[in-house]
Design a protein around this motif. Structure first.
Motif, mmCIF file in Angstrom:
data_model
loop_
_atom_site.group_PDB
_atom_site.id
_atom_site.type_symbol
_atom_site.label_atom_id
_atom_site.label_comp_id
_atom_site.label_asym_id
_atom_site.label_seq_id
_atom_site.Cartn_x
_atom_site.Cartn_y
_atom_site.Cartn_z
ATOM 1 N N SER A 1 5.762 19.335 5.862
ATOM 2 C CA SER A 1 5.796 17.883 5.804
ATOM 3 C C SER A 1 7.138 17.462 5.222
ATOM 4 C CB SER A 1 4.641 17.311 4.992
ATOM 5 O OG SER A 1 4.760 17.654 3.643
ATOM 6 N N THR B 1 8.784 13.766 4.116
ATOM 7 C CA THR B 1 8.472 12.357 3.934
ATOM 8 C C THR B 1 9.558 11.683 3.120
ATOM 9 O OG1 THR B 1 6.119 12.918 3.953
ATOM 10 C CG2 THR B 1 6.696 10.748 3.123
ATOM 11 N N ALA C 1 5.407 6.220 -0.148
ATOM 12 C CA ALA C 1 5.824 6.851 1.103
ATOM 13 C C ALA C 1 6.305 5.774 2.071
ATOM 14 C CB ALA C 1 4.678 7.642 1.709
ATOM 15 N N THR D 1 7.040 9.129 7.366
ATOM 16 C CA THR D 1 6.728 10.540 7.562
ATOM 17 C C THR D 1 7.522 11.025 8.761
ATOM 18 O OG1 THR D 1 4.516 10.252 6.655
ATOM 19 C CG2 THR D 1 4.899 12.222 7.997
#
Length: 78
Positions: A16, A18, A26, A29
């Motif tokens: 991941s 981000t 966040a 993404t």
């Protein structure tokens, strides 16, 4: 502006990547999937998950690949 981040995966693992704002929210993404070994490039075009441009300022990106975690700072300029 487009920000690019290259990374290498040596084993099949969930990755991941981000982008976060300075409050830790966040923003976007870029990667959230299982990757096979290899070299990859992720890029951020300065937009959030809704496609809107973010404001000028400091942002962080966090790369998680299995037990590996790396967070780095970047500056968005317009």
């Amino acid at each position: 502006d487009v920000y690019k981040r290259q990374y290498e995966i040596r084993t099949r693992v969930h990755v991941s990547l981000t982008v976060y704002d300075v409050q830790g929210r966040a923003i976007k993404t870029l990667v959230n999937e299982v990757k096979s070994p290899g070299q990859f490039t992720a890029q951020w075009d300065g937009t959030n998950n809704n496609g809107s441009r973010v404001s000028t300022g400091v942002y962080f990106y966090r790369l998680n690949a299995g037990s590996f975690v790396q967070t780095k700072k970047m500056v968005m300029l317009k």
